[in-house]
Design an enzyme around this catalytic site. Structure first.
Site, PDB file in Angstrom:
ATOM      1  N   ARG A   1     -13.601  -6.146   4.865  1.00 34.24           N
ATOM      2  CA  ARG A   1     -14.889  -5.576   4.439  1.00 34.24           C
ATOM      3  C   ARG A   1     -15.469  -6.332   3.240  1.00 34.24           C
ATOM      4  O   ARG A   1     -16.682  -6.422   3.072  1.00 34.24           O
ATOM      5  CB  ARG A   1     -14.738  -4.087   4.147  1.00 34.24           C
TER       6      ARG A   1
ATOM      7  N   ARG B   1       0.840  -1.219   0.000  1.00 33.71           N
ATOM      8  CA  ARG B   1       0.000   0.000   0.000  1.00 33.71           C
ATOM      9  C   ARG B   1       0.868   1.259   0.000  1.00 33.71           C
ATOM     10  O   ARG B   1       1.945   1.276   0.615  1.00 33.71           O
ATOM     11  CB  ARG B   1      -0.948  -0.031   1.201  1.00 33.71           C
TER      12      ARG B   1
ATOM     13  N   GLN C   1      -6.129   9.512   7.080  1.00 33.29           N
ATOM     14  CA  GLN C   1      -4.847   8.955   7.505  1.00 33.29           C
ATOM     15  C   GLN C   1      -3.716   9.930   7.194  1.00 33.29           C
ATOM     16  O   GLN C   1      -2.815  10.136   8.014  1.00 33.29           O
ATOM     17  CB  GLN C   1      -4.609   7.601   6.828  1.00 33.29           C
TER      18      GLN C   1
ATOM     19  N   ASP D   1     -15.287   3.464   3.354  1.00 29.97           N
ATOM     20  CA  ASP D   1     -15.179   2.049   3.735  1.00 29.97           C
ATOM     21  C   ASP D   1     -16.482   1.276   3.502  1.00 29.97           C
ATOM     22  O   ASP D   1     -16.519   0.058   3.664  1.00 29.97           O
ATOM     23  CB  ASP D   1     -14.775   1.927   5.212  1.00 29.97           C
TER      24      ASP D   1
HETATM   25  C1  S3P Z   1      -9.144   5.726   8.363  1.00 29.17           C
HETATM   26  C2  S3P Z   1      -9.251   6.486   7.241  1.00 29.17           C
HETATM   27  C3  S3P Z   1      -9.665   5.942   5.937  1.00 29.17           C
HETATM   28  C4  S3P Z   1     -10.352   4.597   6.074  1.00 29.17           C
HETATM   29  C5  S3P Z   1      -9.636   3.677   7.006  1.00 29.17           C
HETATM   30  C6  S3P Z   1      -9.499   4.299   8.393  1.00 29.17           C
HETATM   31  C7  S3P Z   1      -8.678   6.363   9.618  1.00 29.17           C
HETATM   32  O1  S3P Z   1      -8.512   5.798   5.137  1.00 29.17           O
HETATM   33  O2  S3P Z   1     -10.469   3.989   4.812  1.00 29.17           O
HETATM   34  O3  S3P Z   1     -10.340   2.446   7.139  1.00 29.17           O
HETATM   35  O4  S3P Z   1      -8.846   5.786  10.696  1.00 29.17           O
HETATM   36  O5  S3P Z   1      -8.138   7.476   9.534  1.00 29.17           O
HETATM   37  P1  S3P Z   1      -7.963   7.012   4.235  1.00 29.17           P
HETATM   38  O6  S3P Z   1      -7.792   8.153   5.131  1.00 29.17           O
HETATM   39  O7  S3P Z   1      -6.660   6.572   3.679  1.00 29.17           O
HETATM   40  O8  S3P Z   1      -9.011   7.211   3.193  1.00 29.17           O
END
Ligand code: S3P
Length: 442
Positions: A401, A133, A180, A328
């Site tokens: 998921r 990733r 994130q 998600d």
């Molecule tokens: C998350 C943010 C999302 C989500 C992940 C959890 C988080 O990812 O898909 O399951 O806890 O900040 P992205 O921020 O990369 O979209």
């Protein structure tokens, strides 16, 4: 009676005619909030207590990493987890590699924290999926702040090595709406010189901002420009955290009850933070019968019970700014669309290609195996509803998921569906199969 059999890896579902979902159920704690409570607890001063922590594999990875970094974290349970933090800037240099397992949130958020620990060296890795990733989305802005990070393929892939540095605040304009990325930079900004601002093209989940504020950090939010600013050299004080049920886990039951005739279900204690409720808006557009009852605020996060009844769904288009608020839930929305009248189009969701699996490709392939009509688009899916599903063998590709979305599809298919590698559900929802059994009255 619907027959559900699970062995260590696979889940088989042979639905009966009365396959409806009913009763009152609870979903486990929110995954995003669980990670953040463990992390902020670990770097704050004093004690943080966490009620309702998700006991899935992902938060377990976070807890294990931060124990290795010197935080004291009690045995994990949903009643009360105690975290004794080391105080900002005081994490220890671990003697071994930090293993983030399958968890992108652990790796990306922890990277921001570690990169800002001067004079300490860290290495981190993850499982096969996580090592493929993209990490450059967080490595690049951290490098602009002065971080030193090395990884495979031009510092883009884990394993990663980090030589902690004193960082400088920046204003980062993120090309993607990603909580994130935003959280990683804000966490790095806690220890940086001056202010650190992140501007996103659309609003992503704001749990970090809420929790950082509660722990005493200086956070300014500009909702007009989707910008958040943290002031460096912060002081964080441990806090009591109450984790609400995960709306991303509730989504499986919302769709399951919406598509299985005769269903009526109440999912209790679900987090309904507006940055996460895109799923409710999308299902409302599809004419789902969902009601929010008993709305309240628990420890700074909005919470409600969700009542859902079966109804005939109709197709809709899901695209644009709503996507980060239901990112998600797209796999399970694809299942809903199979049972809707008309053609549902999901666009602007290319991010799904770099989740735990390539969710666009995997969902299109697996749902088509069951007889659905799903076309993969470069940035989404086109799903023509109304074709009956017939059970067969499908595969989660080790994506939690996907596994749970296929189980809900299987409930509304003819004959037996076997989902291979269904045990992946334990990443975010270890009790998924037992709750399914409970909701179908088994
Ligand atoms: C998350 C943010 C999302 C989500 C992940 C959890 C988080 O990812 O898909 O399951 O806890 O900040 P992205 O921020 O990369 O979209």
């Amino acid at each position: 009676m619907t027959d559900i059999t699970a062995n260590q890896k696979d889940l088989s579902i042979r639905p009966s005619a009365d396959r409806c979902l009913h009763g009152n159920i609870r979903v486990p704690g929110d995954k995003s909030i669980s990670h953040r409570a463990l992390m902020l607890g670990a770097i704050a001063t004093g004690e943080t207590t966490i009620e309702g922590l998700l006991l899935g594999e992902d938060p377990r990875s976070t807890a294990q990493c931060f124990r290795r970094l010197g935080a004291e974290i009690s045995e994990l349970n949903t009643q009360l987890v105690r975290v004794r933090g080391v105080g900002l800037g005081n994490l220890q240099e671990p003697t071994d590699i930090l293993d983030c397992g399958n968890s992108g949130t652990t790796m990306r958020l922890m990277l921001g924290i570690l990169a800002s620990h001067p004079d300490k060296f860290f290495t981190m890795t993850g499982d096969h999926s996580l090592r493929s990733r993209p990490m450059s989305r967080v490595v690049k802005p951290l490098q602009q702040m002065g971080a030193q990070i090395w990884g495979r393929q031009g510092n883009a892939l884990a394993p990663l090595a980090i030589q902690g540095q004193r960082l400088q605040g920046i204003h980062y304009h993120s090309p993607i709406a990603s909580a994130q990325v935003k959280s990683c930079i804000l966490l790095a900004g806690l220890m940086a010189e001056g202010q650190t601002t992140v501007t996103e093209p659309a609003l992503s989940r704001d749990h970090s901002e809420r929790m950082l504020k509660a722990f005493g950090a200086e956070i300014q939010v500009d909702p007009e420009t989707h910008s958040v600013t943290v002031t460096g050299q912060a002081q964080l004080q441990g806090q009591p955290v109450v984790v609400p049920g995960d709306i991303s886990s509730a989504a499986f039951w919302l769709v399951g009850a919406a598509i299985a005739p005769g269903s009526e279900l109440i999912v209790e204690n679900v987090g309904v933070n507006p940055t996460r409720t895109g799923i409710l808006e999308a299902l409302a557009m599809m004419d789902a019968d969902i009601e929010l009852i008993n709305q309240r605020v628990v420890a700074g996060e909005p919470v409600a019970d969700l009542r859902v009844r079966h109804s005939q769904l109709k197709a809709c288009t899901i695209a644009g700014d709503i996507i980060p608020r239901l990112i998600d839930e797209i796999p399970i929305l694809a299942v809903a669309a199979i049972f809707a009248r008309g053609t549902t189009v999901i666009r602007d969701a290319a991010e799904l290609r770099v989740k735990e699996s390539d969710r666009l490709q995997v969902m299109a392939t697996q749902l088509n195996r069951l007889g659905a009509r799903v076309t993969e688009l470069p940035d989404g899916l086109e799903i023509t509803g109304g074709t009956p599903l017939t059970g067969t063998e499908v595969d989660s590709h080790d994506d939690h998921r996907v596994a749970m979305s296929l189980a809900i599809a299987a409930l509304c298919a003819k004959d037996t569906t076997t989902i291979h590698r269904a045990e992946a559900a334990a990443i975010s929802y270890p009790e998924f199969t037992s709750t399914l059994q409970e909701a179908i009255g088994g």
